[in-house]
Design an enzyme around this catalytic site. Structure first.
Site, PDB file in Angstrom:
ATOM      1  CB  SER A  13       5.344  14.329   1.499  1.00 23.27           C
ATOM      2  OG  SER A  13       3.968  14.239   1.206  1.00 23.27           O
ATOM      3  CE  LYS A  56      -0.402   6.338   7.713  1.00 25.22           C
ATOM      4  NZ  LYS A  56      -0.362   5.418   6.561  1.00 25.22           N
ATOM      5  CG  ASN A  77      -5.172   8.006   6.225  1.00 22.54           C
ATOM      6  OD1 ASN A  77      -6.313   7.580   6.396  1.00 22.54           O
ATOM      7  ND2 ASN A  77      -4.722   8.374   5.041  1.00 22.54           N
ATOM      8  CG  ASP A  93      -3.463   5.222   4.527  1.00 22.33           C
ATOM      9  OD1 ASP A  93      -3.291   6.003   3.572  1.00 22.33           O
ATOM     10  OD2 ASP A  93      -2.766   5.239   5.557  1.00 22.33           O
ATOM     11  N   GLY A 117       4.692  -6.094   8.199  1.00 25.65           N
ATOM     12  CA  GLY A 117       4.487  -4.921   9.034  1.00 25.65           C
ATOM     13  C   GLY A 117       3.486  -5.202  10.135  1.00 25.65           C
ATOM     14  CB  ALA A 118       3.216  -5.055  13.408  1.00 27.58           C
ATOM     15  N   GLY A 119       2.176  -2.016  11.960  1.00 33.74           N
ATOM     16  CA  GLY A 119       1.637  -0.711  12.314  1.00 33.74           C
ATOM     17  C   GLY A 119       0.318  -0.424  11.640  1.00 33.74           C
ATOM     18  CB  ALA A 121       0.801   1.053   6.616  1.00 34.29           C
ATOM     19  N   GLY A 218       3.259   2.235  -4.447  1.00 34.12           N
ATOM     20  CA  GLY A 218       2.332   2.994  -3.619  1.00 34.12           C
ATOM     21  C   GLY A 218       1.852   4.328  -4.151  1.00 34.12           C
TER      22      GLY A 218
END
Length: 412
Positions: A13, A56, A77, A93, A117-119, A121, A218
């Site tokens: 990070s 999240k 987040n 986000d 994606g499906a989460g 984010a 990102g």
């Protein structure tokens, strides 16, 4: 802990550096195992936290209040503990991804958007796309959970989408050699956004840039969402001008300086000067190969052939491509292999030290340029590949200190 980031694997990070630039020196990384999340949130021994994968959505039941946009997205987040002890959740986000989308210059109005994606984010990406006027937004995942989601395997075959947004970890360090899509299969594609910031440019972003598409990784999203979280943490109005300043500074700090060019063009010398000026570590691929093999380059060429040497070189470059904030001096033929170029660009910017043949010096220890005739032939053979690989061309007429300064000026 007063302020920080919680998640499972946080060693990569950049968040503490961003928050330090925002003035928060007390921001730390705090890894929380899944079986410890409940006790962590119940104790709430913090003033403000950011939340990343995989929490999240998981933190939401522990919150006393959730901002409407976060509730609508279904992901949080950023969590702030008020003076009354109540936990309030936000989705910064959304702000970060929206800012990144606008910076990329993408026009969402009336466009068909594919979100991988499906989460949490991915839900944020869907909300951003719709807020910017997308006509159609479709999510794709490996295991669809409802009729509204498509199977990623089928979507990968191509389609009519004009904007692709990656909200999965595919392509993220340490598995940064992965990619979700072959962009050639999307003939209507106009641009690509990737929520991943490590590496600085994923394969998806590099593929898009190689075909002239608008693309953004990102890192800008990360800076923008941190800026917004800082507003919530300290109940203040931030200065939007900080976004670009912090982004550019962080990018310059993390981006590798990669030097390419002909033998004797000064890559090692300029690399050494850059190391002195910046405190970065210099990695010379030829030196690494000599140290590992215990042989000179000319010996490897003589006993095993050029192909064996190139294989060693590619292995070294692949390893170095996982580094950040370093200087990489490549061998003269390294960028002839486009896979090497691709690997180096994921975390670096490639500078071509562009000297004319009459400025180069043939030497016996260089197998392919040991005399003037061989050197000039090599120059004309490689010229096009060098120009294709170099993202910034440094005038070979500059002396080495000036060349080093020109590189730093470009990077910053």
């Amino acid at each position: 802990m007063e302020y920080g980031l919680i998640g499972e694997h946080l060693g990569h990070s950049f968040s503490p550096e961003i928050h330090a630039e925002l003035g928060n020196k007390n921001y730390v990384l705090h890894e929380v195992p899944r079986d410890a999340l409940e006790s962590f949130m119940q104790e709430a021994d913090f003033k403000g936290i950011n939340v990343t994968i995989p929490y999240k959505e998981a933190v939401m039941p522990y919150l006393d209040e959730i901002a409407p946009e976060a509730l609508e997205i279904g992901a949080v987040n950023a969590v702030v503990k008020g003076e009354d002890g109540r936990l309030r959740g936000y989705n910064t986000d959304f702000y970060g991804l929206r800012a990144m989308s606008l910076r990329a210059g993408l026009d969402f109005k009336g466009r068909k958007v594919l979100v991988a994606g499906a989460g949490g984010a991915a839900k944020t990406a869907v909300a951003v796309a719709r807020s910017l006027g997308a006509a159609e937004v479709v999510c794709a995942t490996r295991t669809p959970r409802n009729e509204e989601q498509l199977r990623l395997e089928e979507v990968s075959k191509g389609g009519p989408w004009q904007i692709i947004m990656n909200a999965t970890p595919v392509g993220m360090y340490p598995n940064d050699g992965d990619r979700l899509f072959d962009l050639d299969k999307f003939p209507a594609l106009e641009g690509v956004l990737d929520c991943i910031y490590n590496p600085l440019r994923t394969n998806l972003i590099l593929d898009a840039q190689a075909t002239g598409l608008k693309a953004e990784g990102g890192l800008y999203m990360l800076v923008a969402q941190a800026w917004k979280a800082d507003e919530f943490f300290f109940s203040k109005q931030g200065d939007p001008r900080q976004l670009e300043r912090i982004y550019r500074k962080l990018y310059a700090q993390k981006c590798n300086i990669v030097l390419c060019g002909m033998p004797s063009s000064g890559k090692t010398t300029v690399g050494g000067l850059l190391a002195e000026m910046t405190g970065r570590t210099l990695y010379d691929t030829d030196v690494i190969i000599r140290e590992r093999s215990g042989r000179e380059i000319r010996e490897i060429f003589a006993t095993e052939g050029e192909a064996a040497f190139r294989q060693m070189e590619s292995q070294v470059i692949e390893e170095l491509s996982h580094q950040h904030s370093c200087i990489i001096a490549t061998g003269g033929g390294a960028v002839l292999n486009w896979n090497n170029v691709h690997n180096l660009r994921r975390t670096g910017r490639i500078y071509l030290l562009d000297k004319n043949p009459d400025q180069l010096i043939p030497t016996e220890d260089r197998p392919l340029s040991k005399d003037r005739q061989a050197l000039e032939k090599l120059y004309h053979t490689r010229r096009e590949a060098y120009l294709r690989a170099g993202e910034c061309i440094i005038d070979g007429a500059l002396d080495f200190p000036d060349a080093a300064r020109a590189i730093l000026e470009d990077l910053c």
